[in-house]
Design a protein around this motif. Sequence first.
Motif, PDB file in Angstrom:
ATOM      1  N   UNK A  62      62.850  59.009  45.260  1.00  0.00           N
ATOM      2  CA  UNK A  62      61.931  58.705  44.177  1.00  0.00           C
ATOM      3  C   UNK A  62      60.657  58.135  44.769  1.00  0.00           C
ATOM      4  N   UNK A  63      60.087  57.147  44.110  1.00  0.00           N
ATOM      5  CA  UNK A  63      58.911  56.460  44.645  1.00  0.00           C
ATOM      6  C   UNK A  63      59.429  55.462  45.683  1.00  0.00           C
ATOM      7  N   UNK A  64      59.319  55.830  46.920  1.00  0.00           N
ATOM      8  CA  UNK A  64      60.025  55.116  47.985  1.00  0.00           C
ATOM      9  C   UNK A  64      59.157  54.037  48.627  1.00  0.00           C
ATOM     10  N   UNK A  65      59.789  52.890  48.840  1.00  0.00           N
ATOM     11  CA  UNK A  65      59.089  51.777  49.495  1.00  0.00           C
ATOM     12  C   UNK A  65      59.206  51.933  51.015  1.00  0.00           C
ATOM     13  N   UNK A  86      68.323  53.754  49.724  1.00  0.00           N
ATOM     14  CA  UNK A  86      68.871  54.393  48.527  1.00  0.00           C
ATOM     15  C   UNK A  86      69.053  55.891  48.776  1.00  0.00           C
ATOM     16  N   UNK A  87      68.039  56.507  49.369  1.00  0.00           N
ATOM     17  CA  UNK A  87      68.162  57.913  49.752  1.00  0.00           C
ATOM     18  C   UNK A  87      69.237  58.086  50.811  1.00  0.00           C
ATOM     19  N   UNK A  88      69.325  57.122  51.727  1.00  0.00           N
ATOM     20  CA  UNK A  88      70.368  57.178  52.744  1.00  0.00           C
ATOM     21  C   UNK A  88      71.757  57.184  52.139  1.00  0.00           C
ATOM     22  N   UNK A  89      71.957  56.393  51.124  1.00  0.00           N
ATOM     23  CA  UNK A  89      73.263  56.351  50.470  1.00  0.00           C
ATOM     24  C   UNK A  89      73.553  57.656  49.735  1.00  0.00           C
ATOM     25  N   UNK A  90      72.507  58.302  49.246  1.00  0.00           N
ATOM     26  CA  UNK A  90      72.698  59.616  48.623  1.00  0.00           C
ATOM     27  C   UNK A  90      73.217  60.626  49.642  1.00  0.00           C
ATOM     28  N   UNK A 101      68.175  68.220  44.515  1.00  0.00           N
ATOM     29  CA  UNK A 101      68.781  66.952  44.101  1.00  0.00           C
ATOM     30  C   UNK A 101      67.811  65.796  44.317  1.00  0.00           C
ATOM     31  N   UNK A 102      68.081  64.689  43.635  1.00  0.00           N
ATOM     32  CA  UNK A 102      67.280  63.473  43.815  1.00  0.00           C
ATOM     33  C   UNK A 102      68.194  62.294  44.082  1.00  0.00           C
ATOM     34  N   UNK A 103      67.656  61.283  44.733  1.00  0.00           N
ATOM     35  CA  UNK A 103      68.450  60.086  45.018  1.00  0.00           C
ATOM     36  C   UNK A 103      68.944  59.453  43.729  1.00  0.00           C
ATOM     37  N   UNK A 104      68.065  59.363  42.732  1.00  0.00           N
ATOM     38  CA  UNK A 104      68.466  58.753  41.466  1.00  0.00           C
ATOM     39  C   UNK A 104      69.520  59.546  40.738  1.00  0.00           C
ATOM     40  N   UNK A 124      76.708  54.935  43.668  1.00  0.00           N
ATOM     41  CA  UNK A 124      76.119  53.990  44.626  1.00  0.00           C
ATOM     42  C   UNK A 124      74.869  53.350  44.025  1.00  0.00           C
ATOM     43  N   UNK A 125      74.424  52.271  44.624  1.00  0.00           N
ATOM     44  CA  UNK A 125      73.248  51.556  44.150  1.00  0.00           C
ATOM     45  C   UNK A 125      72.260  51.357  45.289  1.00  0.00           C
ATOM     46  N   UNK A 126      71.078  50.929  44.935  1.00  0.00           N
ATOM     47  CA  UNK A 126      70.108  50.505  45.930  1.00  0.00           C
ATOM     48  C   UNK A 126      70.528  49.126  46.441  1.00  0.00           C
ATOM     49  N   UNK A 127      69.787  48.595  47.397  1.00  0.00           N
ATOM     50  CA  UNK A 127      70.175  47.327  48.009  1.00  0.00           C
ATOM     51  C   UNK A 127      70.206  46.175  47.011  1.00  0.00           C
ATOM     52  N   UNK A 128      69.429  46.293  45.930  1.00  0.00           N
ATOM     53  CA  UNK A 128      69.402  45.220  44.931  1.00  0.00           C
ATOM     54  C   UNK A 128      70.420  45.422  43.819  1.00  0.00           C
ATOM     55  N   UNK A 129      71.253  46.457  43.936  1.00  0.00           N
ATOM     56  CA  UNK A 129      72.274  46.702  42.931  1.00  0.00           C
ATOM     57  C   UNK A 129      71.836  47.587  41.789  1.00  0.00           C
ATOM     58  N   UNK A 130      70.586  48.032  41.797  1.00  0.00           N
ATOM     59  CA  UNK A 130      70.083  48.882  40.714  1.00  0.00           C
ATOM     60  C   UNK A 130      70.234  50.360  41.070  1.00  0.00           C
TER      61      UNK A 130
END
Length: 304
Positions: free
Chosen positions: A205-208, A241-245, A263-266, A274-280
Motif C-alpha cells: 500500500x502506501x509504504x513507509x 507488512x508486505x514482508x508478512x504477505x 495481490x496487495x498486502x492489505x 497477519x497484521x502490521x507491526x502495530x497490530x493493524x
Amino acid sequence: MTKSLQGKVALVAGGTRGAGRGIAVELGAAGATVYVTGRSTRARRSEMDRPETIEETAELVTAAGGTGIAVAVDHLESAQVRALVERIDAERGRLDVLVNDIWGGELMFSWDAKLWEHDLDKGLRILRLAVDTHIITSHHALPLLLRNPGGLVVEMTDGTAQYNADNYRVSFFYDLAKTSVLRMAYAQAQELGPLGATAVALTPGWMRSEIMLETFGVTEETWRDALAKEPHFAISETPRFTGRAVAALAADPDKERWNGRSLSSGGLAQEYGFTDLDGSRPDAWRYITEVQDAGKPADTTGYR
C-alpha cells in the motif's frame, strides 16, 4: 512467528531497502535462508546514493531468526545473475521463493513531464531497471526454482491490476514500468502453473519506506507527524507488512490458487490474518479508491 519456512531458500532480488528489506526480514523470521541482492554495499553505493546496504538487510534477516546472505549483484548483468543462481545451487541445492523487487528508479521519473518532455535516457533507464532486471533474474533462477514442487515467484510492483487499468500512474515511463511487471507475473504464471509453481504480482500500500519517511521529514516512530501535511498518510504501512504477505504466501500449501493473480498486502492480510507491526491491517488500495481518490476527508475507520 512460527518457523513455517524452515529449510526453505529464498532470493530477494533488490533487497537493499523498502519492500525488499521488509520481505527479506519476514522470510527470515519464518526461518528461511534468504539471499539478499542489490548494488548498494558497505564498500560501494549504487546510483541511488543511499546509506542502506545489502549487508544490513542480511544482518536483519539473521537477527530475525533466519540466515541472511548478502550478494552484490547488478541484475542488468546476465553473467552476474547466472553466477548468483549457480552459487545458490552449489550452497543450498534449491530455491523455493524468488522475489523480483529490483527497481531503483525513484530519482529518474518525473511527476509531470509528458513523454516528449521527459528525459529520454532516464525514461529508458527506468524501463531497463524495472523490466529487464526482472526478466534476466527469472530467466536464470526459474530452472532452480522448478527443481522442487511448490515454488513461488513474487513480482513486486505498485498498484493492483484493477487500479492500474483504471488509473494513469504518475507519468508515461512509471506507468509503463509498473503495468509491465503486472503482466510479467501473469505470463510467468501461465508457464509455471502446469509445472507445479506459482507466480503472482504483489503491491504494497502506501509504504513507509526509508525514502518516504525522509521525504516527509519523519521517522518510523514519529510518522504520524506527517499527517499534518498529508492526512491520507494515515493509511500507510511498514515494509514489514508486505514482508508478512510474502511469508504467508510462501508458507501456504494451497498457494497455487493465487497463480497469475494481482495481490496487495492489505488484501492478503484479510485472507491470512497477519497484521502490521502495530497490530493493524491497513487496506490501502481499497482506501485509496473509496476515500482518497473519491475526494473524501481522511478517515481510516474500517480500513485498518
